[in-house]
Design a protein around this motif. Structure first.
Motif, PDB file in Angstrom:
ATOM      1  N   GLY A 145      33.467  15.534  54.559  1.00 46.61           N
ATOM      2  CA  GLY A 145      33.101  15.416  55.969  1.00 46.61           C
ATOM      3  C   GLY A 145      31.812  14.655  56.196  1.00 46.61           C
ATOM      4  O   GLY A 145      31.249  14.695  57.284  1.00 46.61           O
ATOM      5  N   HIS A 146      31.320  13.951  55.190  1.00 47.99           N
ATOM      6  CA  HIS A 146      30.071  13.201  55.339  1.00 47.99           C
ATOM      7  C   HIS A 146      30.274  11.709  55.594  1.00 47.99           C
ATOM      8  O   HIS A 146      29.486  11.082  56.282  1.00 47.99           O
ATOM      9  N   PRO A 149      30.920  10.119  59.595  1.00 51.43           N
ATOM     10  CA  PRO A 149      29.757   9.908  60.465  1.00 51.43           C
ATOM     11  C   PRO A 149      28.878   8.754  59.990  1.00 51.43           C
ATOM     12  O   PRO A 149      28.375   7.971  60.810  1.00 51.43           O
ATOM     13  N   VAL A 150      28.701   8.621  58.682  1.00 47.70           N
ATOM     14  CA  VAL A 150      27.871   7.521  58.172  1.00 47.70           C
ATOM     15  C   VAL A 150      28.529   6.175  58.509  1.00 47.70           C
ATOM     16  O   VAL A 150      27.865   5.228  58.930  1.00 47.70           O
ATOM     17  N   VAL A 152      30.411   5.564  61.020  1.00 46.60           N
ATOM     18  CA  VAL A 152      30.199   5.342  62.455  1.00 46.60           C
ATOM     19  C   VAL A 152      28.818   4.726  62.686  1.00 46.60           C
ATOM     20  O   VAL A 152      28.658   3.802  63.485  1.00 46.60           O
ATOM     21  N   GLY A 153      27.828   5.221  61.946  1.00 47.48           N
ATOM     22  CA  GLY A 153      26.483   4.639  62.044  1.00 47.48           C
ATOM     23  C   GLY A 153      26.459   3.178  61.628  1.00 47.48           C
ATOM     24  O   GLY A 153      25.833   2.338  62.283  1.00 47.48           O
ATOM     25  N   HIS A 154      27.166   2.857  60.536  1.00 46.78           N
ATOM     26  CA  HIS A 154      27.264   1.460  60.095  1.00 46.78           C
ATOM     27  C   HIS A 154      27.851   0.586  61.204  1.00 46.78           C
ATOM     28  O   HIS A 154      27.347  -0.493  61.501  1.00 46.78           O
ATOM     29  N   LEU A 156      28.015   1.150  64.369  1.00 48.82           N
ATOM     30  CA  LEU A 156      27.103   1.066  65.511  1.00 48.82           C
ATOM     31  C   LEU A 156      26.024   0.019  65.256  1.00 48.82           C
ATOM     32  O   LEU A 156      25.671  -0.760  66.150  1.00 48.82           O
ATOM     33  N   SER A 180      32.927  17.973  61.126  1.00 48.08           N
ATOM     34  CA  SER A 180      32.057  16.810  61.311  1.00 48.08           C
ATOM     35  C   SER A 180      32.867  15.534  61.536  1.00 48.08           C
ATOM     36  O   SER A 180      32.410  14.621  62.218  1.00 48.08           O
ATOM     37  N   GLU A 183      33.621  15.293  65.174  1.00 53.88           N
ATOM     38  CA  GLU A 183      32.401  14.868  65.897  1.00 53.88           C
ATOM     39  C   GLU A 183      32.293  13.343  65.806  1.00 53.88           C
ATOM     40  O   GLU A 183      32.026  12.663  66.796  1.00 53.88           O
ATOM     41  N   ALA A 184      32.486  12.827  64.606  1.00 50.26           N
ATOM     42  CA  ALA A 184      32.350  11.380  64.375  1.00 50.26           C
ATOM     43  C   ALA A 184      33.445  10.602  65.113  1.00 50.26           C
ATOM     44  O   ALA A 184      33.195   9.520  65.659  1.00 50.26           O
ATOM     45  N   THR A 187      32.442  10.129  68.605  1.00 51.06           N
ATOM     46  CA  THR A 187      31.383   9.122  68.748  1.00 51.06           C
ATOM     47  C   THR A 187      31.952   7.714  68.614  1.00 51.06           C
ATOM     48  O   THR A 187      31.636   6.823  69.410  1.00 51.06           O
TER      49      THR A 187
ATOM     50  N   ASP B  63      27.145  14.978  62.771  1.00 48.33           N
ATOM     51  CA  ASP B  63      27.417  13.584  63.114  1.00 48.33           C
ATOM     52  C   ASP B  63      26.104  12.843  63.355  1.00 48.33           C
ATOM     53  O   ASP B  63      25.912  11.713  62.890  1.00 48.33           O
ATOM     54  N   GLY B  66      24.480  11.934  60.005  1.00 48.37           N
ATOM     55  CA  GLY B  66      25.301  10.940  59.310  1.00 48.37           C
ATOM     56  C   GLY B  66      25.219   9.579  59.986  1.00 48.37           C
ATOM     57  O   GLY B  66      25.062   8.549  59.324  1.00 48.37           O
ATOM     58  N   VAL B  67      25.302   9.569  61.307  1.00 48.07           N
ATOM     59  CA  VAL B  67      25.202   8.304  62.051  1.00 48.07           C
ATOM     60  C   VAL B  67      23.844   7.651  61.786  1.00 48.07           C
ATOM     61  O   VAL B  67      23.734   6.433  61.599  1.00 48.07           O
ATOM     62  N   GLY B  70      23.980   5.853  58.515  1.00 48.76           N
ATOM     63  CA  GLY B  70      24.739   4.613  58.617  1.00 48.76           C
ATOM     64  C   GLY B  70      23.949   3.525  59.326  1.00 48.76           C
ATOM     65  O   GLY B  70      23.957   2.363  58.912  1.00 48.76           O
TER      66      GLY B  70
END
Lengths: 295, 316
Positions: A145-146, A149-150, A152-154, A156, A180, A183-184, A187, B63, B66-67, B70
């Motif tokens: 579950g990690h 989200p990461v 999604v950050g990339h 973004l 999680s 959640e992602a 987003t 989230d 984690g976001v 990223g």
């Protein structure tokens, strides 16, 4: 403590092969991907036997997905693994590190013989991937579950920078039981991250039992649709379908590829058996597996 | 314990927000990431000026972190901001795996820590964060004591080579440093040159330690007050020197005494220079109902509590 670096000859060969594929037929591409996946599985089963640990079932279910992404889709260069404009790939199901390491080595991110150090004391090749030590790894995964989200950050970051680079993340299906991820998903959808492709390795088995007997995921496609994703459901071992599914979003929405797979795919006595989540093959079983993979 | 002169006090979140906006004007890689906490993280000004660079993931802390990881990997400089109890409690595994272990250059901003949410109760208190975060490798912990240090910490964290955890206070505190005081990462600021007993204080407790020093001066006890803005890495040199030059060491923090500043100092001194100590904090208890001011007094986290510990140590 070792940190790995590029195998130049192998990286050059990989890049030349990728360039060559751009001018060839779909059949030729599929053949190349099949060869890469076969090499990945062959290295992986030997690594796991040598280390006496690993997750062969999930490694083999995801092998064709990895081969397709690295062999034909991702814009990456093993000589420049931190190029800011590279596409990002995250293996959220980090226990399939063996498949990822094999793939990265066959693409030249580090020398193939480093695979022999898998899980050995002080090796860069830990049981779960580490971005600080292994070129090509984007974030450290292992706890589930990690990765999403990461990713999604990339995506973004790419959007904020006006970059066309793409982000891919592969999750296990059992992993979707982690909140999680949802959640992602919200987003990704809220921010219209159309450069993001999430892939579900839908092998229907988790560590102890079938996903549907543990905590039901179906109707999975409907769940993703309702979370705002463009859903592409395919056979995760069919290279042609994988290639099509990995094409960019045709809408403003992020894409999810539900790749229906078989855990342990490629070796009949490992396929679709719950005990092969992290069972270690004997030397005889490795021989039999290699024979079947190269048939 | 009535202050002779009423000194002005400050909510450090304001300094945090102002400095973040100033940074964002200079550097378009700066982004703020929050969990619906635009107001409580004091980010409305940031949002108004940089609407695209305020990422609100909603009420979703796993989230959120984690976001942030990223975004950092994608070349941005994310300030991931949320109320400290939820940031550190709900997303602790993300902080460990995605941020610290992955060396993702994220600034984790724990807002309104300690018992700043007074009457809202222990669910909203963040007294465990220092113990939790200190257990994670490769993650500096910065606790500014006043607005000037808050500004300096924000600027330092943005360009430090790795991730960090900033504890941004809400409970009003007086300025203990001049605006131009040099902010040296990893170094303790010695605020008084006492020779009898040392107080190693952090965050809200620093001004209270100075108050205690005033009180004790009249009694002939000279208190050395050290402001620890970096709990990790700890300025071991300054603490060992204080242990050598004074007769006892008191630590003071608005946190549980299980694993934060007191535990760090005790671990250092017990192994390298055994010294009589008193660890002031919250001793494995959930707070009763009360305002922040009330609770700080209730747990003896005030000038009187520090002075009393100093008297005990100097009487040994």
């Amino acid at each position: 403590m070792s940190t790995l670096t590029v195998d130049s000859a192998s990286a050059d060969a990989f890049l030349a092969s990728r360039r060559g594929l751009g001018e060839t037929s779909r059949d030729r591409i599929v053949t190349a991907l099949r060869d890469l996946a076969r090499a990945v599985r062959s290295s992986d089963v030997q690594m796991i036997n040598r280390a006496q640990l690993g997750h062969i079932g999930g490694d083999f279910s995801v092998a064709d997905i990895l081969a397709t992404l690295y062999g034909a889709v991702l814009n990456i260069d093993p000589h420049h693994p931190t190029d800011p404009e590279r596409d990002r790939f995250i293996l959220s199901k980090g226990h399939s590190a063996g498949a990822l390491y094999s793939t990265l080595a066959h693409c030249g991110f580090f020398p193939l013989d480093e695979l022999e150090t898998f899980a050995q004391p002080l090796s860069a090749l830990n049981g779960h991937p580490n971005r600080v030590k292994v070129p090509g790894v984007e974030t450290n995964t292992g706890p589930l579950g990690h990765g999403f989200p990461v990713a999604v950050g990339h995506a973004l970051a790419a959007k904020l920078q006006g970059s066309a680079r793409r982000t891919f993340v592969v999750m296990g299906d059992g992993e979707l039981q982690e909140g999680s991820n949802w959640e992602a998903a919200m987003t990704a959808s809220h921010y219209h991250l159309s450069s993001l492709t999430a892939v579900v390795d839908r092998n229907r088995l988790q560590q102890g039992a079938r996903t549907e007997d543990t905590k039901q995921l179906e109707p999975l496609s409907d769940k993703w649709t309702s979370f705002g994703f463009e859903v592409r459901e395919i056979d995760g071992h069919d290279y042609d379908q994988l290639l099509t599914a990995f094409e960019p979003s045709t809408t403003a929405r992020p894409v999810v590829v539900i790749a229906n797979t078989v855990k342990g795919k490629g070796v009949s006595f490992i396929e679709d058996r719950v005990e092969w989540h992290h069972k270690v093959p004997t030397t005889e079983q490795v021989e039999a597996a290699l024979e079947e993979l190269n048939r | 314990m009535t202050a002779a002169v009423q000194v002005p006090t400050f909510d450090c979140r304001k300094a945090f927000a102002e400095e973040l906006i100033a940074l964002a004007r200079e550097d378009d890689r700066i982004v703020a990431v929050c969990n619906d906490s635009v107001g409580s993280s004091n980010l409305t000004g940031f949002r108004d000026e940089f609407p695209d660079r305020l990422i609100n993931v909603g009420i979703a802390e796993q989230d959120l972190v984690g976001v942030g990881a990223g975004l950092a990997n994608g070349g941005m400089i994310p300030f991931v901001s949320a109320a400290a109890p939820f940031l550190t409690g709900r997303a602790l595994e993300q902080i460990k795996a995605d941020i610290a272990y992955s060396r993702a250059k994220v600034v984790l901003c724990g807002q309104s820590p300690g018992m700043a949410y007074g009457e809202l109760g222990p669910t909203h208190h963040s007294i465990e964060d220092l113990s939790w975060i200190r257990a994670v490798a490769d993650l500096p912990i910065v606790v500014p004591a006043d607005p000037a240090q808050t500004r300096a910490a924000v600027r330092w964290a943005a360009y430090h080579s790795g991730p960090s955890y900033l504890r941004i206070g809400r409970f009003p505190v007086p300025a203990v440093h001049a605006d131009d005081t040099v902010f040296e990462p990893g170094r303790i600021n010695q605020l008084t040159d006492g020779v009898d007993i040392t107080v190693v204080a952090t965050g809200t407790m620093v001004s209270r330690a100075l108050e205690a020093a005033e009180t004790l001066r009249a009694e002939g006890i000279s208190l050395r007050v050290l402001n620890v803005s970096f709990i990790e890495p700890l300025d071991t040199e300054a603490i060992l020197r204080a242990a050598e030059e004074t007769a006892g060491v008191i630590t003071a923090e608005e946190a549980t005494s299980t694993g934060g500043l007191g535990a760090a100092v005790a671990s250092l001194l017990s192994q390298h220079r055994p010294t009589p100590m008193r660890i002031l904090g919250i001793d494995r208890q959930f707070a009763p109902t009360g305002s922040t001011e009330f609770l700080l007094d209730y747990f003896g986290l005030n000038a009187a509590g520090i002075a009393s510990a100093a008297r005990e140590l100097s009487a040994r």
